[in-house]
Design a protein around this motif. Structure first.
Motif, mmCIF file in Angstrom:
data_model
loop_
_atom_site.group_PDB
_atom_site.id
_atom_site.type_symbol
_atom_site.label_atom_id
_atom_site.label_comp_id
_atom_site.label_asym_id
_atom_site.label_seq_id
_atom_site.Cartn_x
_atom_site.Cartn_y
_atom_site.Cartn_z
ATOM 1 N N ASP A 291 10.184 -1.592 -6.267
ATOM 2 C CA ASP A 291 10.559 -2.599 -5.248
ATOM 3 C C ASP A 291 9.966 -2.353 -4.004
ATOM 4 O O ASP A 291 9.562 -3.257 -3.138
ATOM 5 C CB ASP A 291 12.142 -2.215 -5.104
ATOM 6 C CG ASP A 291 13.153 -2.561 -6.598
ATOM 7 O OD1 ASP A 291 12.352 -3.082 -7.268
ATOM 8 O OD2 ASP A 291 14.140 -2.186 -6.435
ATOM 9 N N PHE A 292 9.718 -1.014 -3.517
ATOM 10 C CA PHE A 292 9.133 -0.852 -2.221
ATOM 11 C C PHE A 292 7.721 -1.671 -2.221
ATOM 12 O O PHE A 292 7.298 -2.158 -1.220
ATOM 13 C CB PHE A 292 8.981 0.598 -1.953
ATOM 14 C CG PHE A 292 8.468 1.015 -0.575
ATOM 15 C CD1 PHE A 292 9.425 1.281 0.428
ATOM 16 C CD2 PHE A 292 7.219 1.241 -0.357
ATOM 17 C CE1 PHE A 292 8.862 1.559 1.697
ATOM 18 C CE2 PHE A 292 6.664 1.563 0.905
ATOM 19 C CZ PHE A 292 7.371 1.547 1.921
ATOM 20 N N ALA A 293 6.945 -1.338 -3.385
ATOM 21 C CA ALA A 293 5.675 -1.924 -3.276
ATOM 22 C C ALA A 293 5.488 -3.512 -3.157
ATOM 23 O O ALA A 293 4.749 -3.952 -2.424
ATOM 24 C CB ALA A 293 4.834 -1.516 -4.558
ATOM 25 N N LYS A 294 6.694 -4.143 -3.856
ATOM 26 C CA LYS A 294 6.737 -5.450 -3.708
ATOM 27 C C LYS A 294 7.203 -5.857 -2.152
ATOM 28 O O LYS A 294 6.649 -6.926 -1.839
ATOM 29 C CB LYS A 294 7.905 -5.892 -4.722
ATOM 30 C CG LYS A 294 7.526 -6.271 -6.282
ATOM 31 C CD LYS A 294 8.593 -6.796 -6.828
ATOM 32 C CE LYS A 294 8.606 -6.445 -8.319
ATOM 33 N NZ LYS A 294 9.798 -6.207 -8.906
ATOM 34 N N SER A 295 7.723 -5.225 -1.541
ATOM 35 C CA SER A 295 8.121 -5.402 -0.348
ATOM 36 C C SER A 295 7.004 -5.381 0.717
ATOM 37 O O SER A 295 6.852 -6.224 1.442
ATOM 38 C CB SER A 295 9.366 -4.575 0.212
ATOM 39 O OG SER A 295 10.130 -4.998 1.418
ATOM 40 N N VAL A 296 6.302 -4.243 0.420
ATOM 41 C CA VAL A 296 5.271 -3.948 1.409
ATOM 42 C C VAL A 296 4.093 -5.340 1.129
ATOM 43 O O VAL A 296 3.430 -5.841 1.976
ATOM 44 C CB VAL A 296 4.352 -2.716 1.033
ATOM 45 C CG1 VAL A 296 3.055 -2.617 1.692
ATOM 46 C CG2 VAL A 296 5.188 -1.425 1.290
ATOM 47 N N ALA A 297 4.078 -5.641 -0.191
ATOM 48 C CA ALA A 297 3.013 -6.664 -0.489
ATOM 49 C C ALA A 297 3.323 -7.987 0.165
ATOM 50 O O ALA A 297 2.558 -8.846 0.838
ATOM 51 C CB ALA A 297 2.987 -6.953 -2.043
ATOM 52 N N ALA A 298 4.659 -8.487 0.418
ATOM 53 C CA ALA A 298 5.355 -9.383 1.023
ATOM 54 C C ALA A 298 4.975 -9.464 2.393
ATOM 55 O O ALA A 298 4.292 -10.480 3.075
ATOM 56 C CB ALA A 298 6.631 -9.486 0.695
ATOM 57 N N VAL A 299 5.058 -8.276 2.944
ATOM 58 C CA VAL A 299 4.545 -8.174 4.413
ATOM 59 C C VAL A 299 3.281 -8.268 4.672
ATOM 60 O O VAL A 299 2.656 -9.068 5.389
ATOM 61 C CB VAL A 299 5.210 -6.808 4.910
ATOM 62 C CG1 VAL A 299 4.626 -6.498 6.614
ATOM 63 C CG2 VAL A 299 6.456 -6.360 4.952
ATOM 64 N N ARG A 300 2.378 -7.632 3.860
ATOM 65 C CA ARG A 300 1.134 -7.833 3.739
ATOM 66 C C ARG A 300 0.515 -9.293 3.803
ATOM 67 O O ARG A 300 -0.427 -9.984 4.256
ATOM 68 C CB ARG A 300 0.211 -7.211 2.804
ATOM 69 C CG ARG A 300 -1.359 -6.872 2.957
ATOM 70 C CD ARG A 300 -1.918 -5.972 1.822
ATOM 71 N NE ARG A 300 -1.425 -4.563 1.977
ATOM 72 C CZ ARG A 300 -1.999 -3.558 2.701
ATOM 73 N NH1 ARG A 300 -2.603 -4.074 3.787
ATOM 74 N NH2 ARG A 300 -1.550 -2.527 2.672
ATOM 75 N N SER A 301 1.101 -10.208 2.741
ATOM 76 C CA SER A 301 0.642 -11.516 2.618
ATOM 77 C C SER A 301 0.827 -12.220 4.004
ATOM 78 O O SER A 301 0.358 -13.274 4.429
ATOM 79 C CB SER A 301 1.251 -12.269 1.525
ATOM 80 O OG SER A 301 2.718 -12.375 1.939
ATOM 81 N N LEU A 302 2.147 -11.860 4.902
ATOM 82 C CA LEU A 302 2.287 -12.695 6.104
ATOM 83 C C LEU A 302 1.245 -12.164 7.058
ATOM 84 O O LEU A 302 0.524 -12.785 7.624
ATOM 85 C CB LEU A 302 3.448 -12.017 6.534
ATOM 86 C CG LEU A 302 4.866 -12.702 6.036
ATOM 87 C CD1 LEU A 302 5.814 -12.494 6.622
ATOM 88 C CD2 LEU A 302 4.584 -14.137 5.898
ATOM 89 N N VAL A 303 0.963 -11.091 7.042
ATOM 90 C CA VAL A 303 -0.065 -10.378 8.043
ATOM 91 C C VAL A 303 -1.327 -10.877 7.679
ATOM 92 O O VAL A 303 -2.227 -11.597 8.696
ATOM 93 C CB VAL A 303 -0.309 -8.833 7.997
ATOM 94 C CG1 VAL A 303 -1.612 -8.287 8.653
ATOM 95 C CG2 VAL A 303 0.866 -7.953 8.462
ATOM 96 N N GLU A 304 -1.554 -11.341 6.440
ATOM 97 C CA GLU A 304 -3.085 -11.778 6.277
ATOM 98 C C GLU A 304 -3.139 -13.494 6.815
ATOM 99 O O GLU A 304 -4.135 -14.008 7.123
ATOM 100 C CB GLU A 304 -3.384 -11.929 4.608
ATOM 101 C CG GLU A 304 -3.838 -10.300 4.170
ATOM 102 C CD GLU A 304 -3.747 -10.048 2.565
ATOM 103 O OE1 GLU A 304 -3.411 -11.012 1.790
ATOM 104 O OE2 GLU A 304 -4.175 -8.821 2.470
ATOM 105 N N LYS A 305 -1.964 -13.840 6.755
ATOM 106 C CA LYS A 305 -2.042 -15.340 7.265
ATOM 107 C C LYS A 305 -2.422 -15.438 8.716
ATOM 108 O O LYS A 305 -2.816 -16.271 9.069
ATOM 109 C CB LYS A 305 -0.705 -16.041 7.125
ATOM 110 C CG LYS A 305 -0.108 -16.423 5.645
ATOM 111 C CD LYS A 305 1.100 -17.322 5.732
ATOM 112 C CE LYS A 305 1.513 -17.217 4.176
ATOM 113 N NZ LYS A 305 2.891 -17.648 3.950
#
Ligand code: APR
Length: 308
Positions: A291-305
């Motif tokens: 669950d933590f890894a999924k949450s981090v991935a969601a933050v990362r996808s925004l940072v990448e934008k």
């Protein structure tokens, strides 16, 4: 001399936070906003409450960044709140511009300050603040986990008919829909709620916590929550100003901890006078790790934008 905290954004969250700080008397406050007259009016109103609060803190309202110079803490609440139907992520581009401008202006005038990012999407705004300020990561911190944990504590307390002050909770991950409430680390005076409640009830409380902000946006219709966000931010300001070394969930820049690399996400930290003094690494089980890894991935996808 009292420490100096600058609160940027004199809207609902910023003004409520300024009130809590001034009422506590722990430090002086500068309240900044681009709106002409608003920070000045709210600051004057609060200063006239000081005799009644028994507070000797000073509060200055301003549209001039020079008044923030030499701050010990800069709290960034400037930006746009959510409207019904919006997620925190929908605020990304508009608020990234505001936060960049604010941090550019304040960090130069207060090079030793600790920055607390509150504007949403908060984890990404913390990352923007780190980049723009050039400060070391220990001095750039996001507010999210304390608020999400307070919501979880409230719901658990209601479910068990106990006082919320006897409930401790931990919510990690990004401050968004994929946040990770952790029932194993959520206790009533030391007893884990996994011992006190069935799985179905816990799952319902977790789900309500994840959407706790949206529940309030849907009710208010014109903006988002501010009393609990301000109270959560106050807890961070107090921990820093009084060097309390509290263990609190905050958004921190991960450098390998919890498997995160170069990204802001909510984790337990020790918060004191120099900012994040330590990231506390708990042993997560497989489900929590996923669950933590999924949450981090969601933050990362925004940072990448944002192409930071
Ligand atoms: N510089 C300074 N202040 C600004 C700027 C800017 N460039 N742009 C906007 N502001 C100010 C507005 O004038 C307003 O007073 O930010 C304030 C925001 O206040 P509200 O609209 O009341 O929003 P609030 O509920 O306080 O939320 C602010 O915190 O919790 C988060 O999601 C929330 O991102 C939002 C932020």
């Amino acid at each position: 001399m009292k420490k100096k905290v600058s609160v940027i954004g004199a809207g609902n969250v910023g003004a409520s936070l300024a009130q809590m700080i001034v009422q506590s008397g722990i430090c002086d406050v500068v309240l900044f906003d681009i709106a002409d007259g608003i920070p000045q009016g709210k600051a004057l109103d609060m200063s006239e409450a000081c005799p009644l609060w028994g507070s000797s803190s000073s509060i200055t309202g301003t549209n001039d960044y020079s008044h923030t110079a030499g701050s010990d803490v800069i709290v960034v609440t400037a930006g746009f709140p959510r409207k019904p139907g919006m997620s925190r992520d929908d605020l990304l581009n508009a608020n990234a511009g505001v936060v960049s401008e604010v941090v550019e202006n304040t960090s130069k005038l207060s090079p030793q300050a600790i920055i607390i990012a509150v504007t949403n999407p908060m984890d990404v705004m913390a990352q923007v603040s780190l980049k723009v300020s050039g400060f070391e990561p220990a001095r750039v911190i996001g507010m999210g986990g304390i608020l999400d944990s307070a919501r979880f504590r409230t719901f658990v307390a209601g479910e068990l008919s106990v006082s919320p002050e006897d409930v401790e909770a931990l919510v990690c991950g990004g401050h968004g829909d994929l946040m990770v409430p952790m029932p194993r680390f959520t206790t009533v005076r030391g007893a884990s709620i996994t011992e006190l409640l069935g799985k179905e009830r816990i799952d319902a409380l977790v789900e309500r916590t994840r959407h706790g902000g949206a529940e309030i946006v849907a009710l208010l219709k014109t903006g988002s929550a501010y009393y609990a966000p301000a109270a959560a931010t106050y807890e961070m300001v107090e921990a820093i100003v009084l060097d309390k070394k509290r263990m609190l969930p905050c958004s921190a820049y991960l450098n390998g901890e919890y498997g995160g690399q170069g990204i802001y996400t909510g984790v337990p930290v020790i918060l004191g006078g120099s900012g994040i003094e330590k990231i506390v690494e708990l042993q997560l089980n497989e489900q929590e790790k996923n669950d933590f890894a999924k949450s981090v991935a969601a933050v990362r996808s925004l940072v990448e934008k944002l192409n930071l």
